[in-house]
Scaffold this active site. Structure first.
Site, short mmCIF file in Angstrom:
data_model
loop_
_atom_site.label_atom_id
_atom_site.label_comp_id
_atom_site.label_asym_id
_atom_site.label_seq_id
_atom_site.Cartn_x
_atom_site.Cartn_y
_atom_site.Cartn_z
N PHE A 197 1.02 -1.06 -0.18
CA PHE A 197 0.61 -0.04 -0.01
C PHE A 197 0.44 1.56 0.40
O PHE A 197 1.15 1.82 0.98
CB PHE A 197 -0.78 -0.19 1.03
CG PHE A 197 -2.23 -0.56 0.97
CD1 PHE A 197 -2.71 -1.76 -0.53
CD2 PHE A 197 -2.31 -0.94 2.33
CE1 PHE A 197 -3.57 -2.65 0.02
CE2 PHE A 197 -3.84 -2.22 2.37
CZ PHE A 197 -4.82 -3.03 0.96
N SER A 279 -4.84 -7.74 0.78
CA SER A 279 -3.52 -7.97 0.26
C SER A 279 -2.71 -8.78 1.53
O SER A 279 -3.52 -8.07 2.45
CB SER A 279 -3.41 -6.19 0.09
OG SER A 279 -1.79 -6.28 0.33
N ASN A 281 0.14 -8.05 2.03
CA ASN A 281 1.44 -7.30 2.20
C ASN A 281 1.23 -6.28 3.60
O ASN A 281 1.97 -5.82 3.66
CB ASN A 281 1.87 -6.71 0.42
CG ASN A 281 1.85 -7.61 0.30
OD1 ASN A 281 2.54 -8.70 -0.35
ND2 ASN A 281 1.68 -7.13 -1.61
N THR A 282 0.24 -6.24 4.05
CA THR A 282 -0.11 -5.01 4.95
C THR A 282 -0.72 -6.46 6.08
O THR A 282 -1.09 -7.04 6.03
CB THR A 282 -1.32 -4.29 4.78
OG1 THR A 282 -1.24 -3.62 3.67
CG2 THR A 282 -1.46 -3.56 5.76
N LYS A 321 -13.21 -6.51 -1.50
CA LYS A 321 -12.44 -7.31 -2.74
C LYS A 321 -11.63 -8.55 -1.84
O LYS A 321 -11.15 -7.92 -0.36
CB LYS A 321 -10.88 -6.60 -3.43
CG LYS A 321 -9.87 -7.01 -4.07
CD LYS A 321 -9.25 -6.05 -5.11
CE LYS A 321 -8.39 -6.73 -5.94
NZ LYS A 321 -7.50 -5.87 -6.68
#
Length: 462
Positions: A197, A279, A281-282, A321
């Site tokens: 992000f 996501s 990646n967080t 999402k």
């Protein structure tokens, strides 16, 4: 247009040669000052390794632009438009020699400055549809992640996408994860990213979207002479529909507050909103997909949206999402929440943390992050089909993951998607891929006897 670009390119090259010539002259003067009678020693000629290639590329580009300009004067606009899109195939391969993130940055900048072709040809009528009261000229969209900060909305919509989704946008600016964080797997048509992000924040994005929204309103008012019966496509930012994807800051302890802040600031510019809770990646983000967490989160965000003042259009639709790495029970929980709270739509899916057999032997596949592209297609399509069945086709679904052709888009639609999105294939294939996918999709529909997108949605689930 091509002629203007060519002339500008020539002027730029002329200026560069003058500057280079002046630099050489100054250098010669300085070396000759110490020995007035003796001519200066010859300067060793250092030719950069890329000079020959550079001259060839420059010549090719100039020939292409000048030839294109001459060609444009002899053909109709639609033919020339097709030529421009085809010409991008010559430029796109050079991006593969750049660092992935540098290439991405250049691509966004080019679209933001209008250095990309503009689609002048009408979409096949069979591709037009209406979702959430919005008219889409075609169901092919660009997913979030490409234009994270809403820098190039107009240029991207001009390429012929039916809709473009910007973001993910976080409340406070953040750099994201350390670089390098984007990795190509070209043989597999895939990318691994762990961007985390990276965002300029909602204030910067709101300024850009506000300017685009104002421009769109002026264009709409100036063309108000069109009749009410005309089938006008477009949304708040241009000829297509604009989605805004919202994320949370990495260090935030209150995810709901982050999403609510995004809704309050950006929803007025969006044709639809997306809550990105998938996501990889967080840290901790995917935990929000749990039944209780998701229910509480959606309620708060819906309340924040509905408390705002809206005109006749009403509030923008709210989508969620989700990830492809979900168990059967996870999918059932999400479907139950989505139906109970009347969520307007679901995007299926985000990137995967799995490494399918097709990429497992590639050393790059060992990089941490979310995998996108062709290897994700089967996994995301199966999840899409499951969700369509769980929601009984009552909630519009956007199919995302591994689409690289019109046939792929068609398979997503038959699996339950009303709209589809791509990103990785666009990164590899460039602008020429967009009209190709639309033409192929129209052919698939006509081949199987469908007269519209609606008829094909969920065909493989019946």
């Amino acid at each position: 247009m091509a002629t203007r670009i060519a002339l500008k390119f020539i002027r730029d090259c002329s200026v560069y040669r003058k500057i280079k010539s002046n630099n050489v002259s100054r250098h010669s003067f300085c070396t000759g000052a110490s020995t007035a009678a003796t001519p200066p020693p010859p300067i060793p000629k250092k030719v950069p390794q890329f000079s020959k290639t550079g001259r060839l590329v420059t010549g090719a580009v100039l020939s292409l632009l000048i030839g294109g300009g001459a060609y444009a004067s002899t053909v109709d606009e639609a033919t020339f438009c097709g030529w421009l899109f085809s010409a991008t195939k010559l430029v796109n391969p050079f991006f593969a020699y750049l660092d992935p993130e540098v290439a991405h940055r250049l691509a966004v900048s080019a679209a933001a400055r209008g250095w990309v072709p503009i689609e002048k040809r009408p979409d096949p009528q069979i591709l037009g549809l209406q979702v959430w009261g919005r008219r889409f000229s075609n169901p092919i969209g660009l997913s979030a992640g490409f234009d994270k900060n809403a820098e190039a909305v107009e240029g991207l919509l001009g390429l012929g996408f039916g809709f473009v989704e910007v973001g993910s946008v976080t409340p406070v600016p953040q750099e994201g994860n350390p670089k390098p964080r984007i990795f190509r797997l070209p043989k597999e048509g895939a990318i691994i990213n762990r961007c985390g992000f990276n965002s300029e924040g909602i204030v910067a994005v709101a300024k850009r979207l506000g300017a685009q929204h104002g421009k769109r309103k002026m264009e709409t008012s100036s063309s108000s002479s069109s009749t009410e019966d005309e089938n006008v496509h477009g949304g708040k930012a241009g000829p297509g529909i604009l989605g805004v994807n919202l994320g949370k800051n990495k260090t935030s302890e209150d995810a709901a507050a982050d999403y609510v802040q995004g809704v309050h600031t950006l929803s007025q510019y969006a044709d639809y909103l997306v809550i990105n809770i998938s996501s990889p990646n967080t840290p901790g983000l995917r935990q929000l997909q749990g039944r209780k967490q998701l229910k509480d989160l959606v309620k708060k965000i819906q309340a924040a949206r509905d408390e705002m003042q809206w005109g006749e259009e009403g509030p923008p639709p709210l989508l969620v999402k989700i990830a492809p790495d979900l168990s059967k029970q996870d999918l059932e929980d999400i479907a139950a929440v989505a139906q109970a709270l009347r969520v307007d739509g679901l995007i299926i899916s985000n990137t995967t943390i799995q490494r399918p057999d097709s990429v497992s032997k590639d050393p790059t596949a060992q990089e941490t992050g979310g995998l996108s592209g062709k290897p994700l297609f089967d996994l995301s399509t199966n999840i899409l089909k499951d969700m369509y069945n769980l929601t009984k086709g009552r909630i519009p679904l956007i199919g995302c993951g591994g689409i690289s052709s019109g046939e792929d888009a068609y398979k997503k639609i038959r699996a339950g998607a009303t709209l589809v999105q791509l990103y990785t294939a666009f990164a590899y294939g460039g602008p020429a891929l967009i009209p190709q996918i639309k033409a192929e999709l129209a052919e698939c529909l006509e081949r199987d006897g469908y007269k519209s997108i609606y008829e094909a949605v969920g065909a493989d689930c019946r």
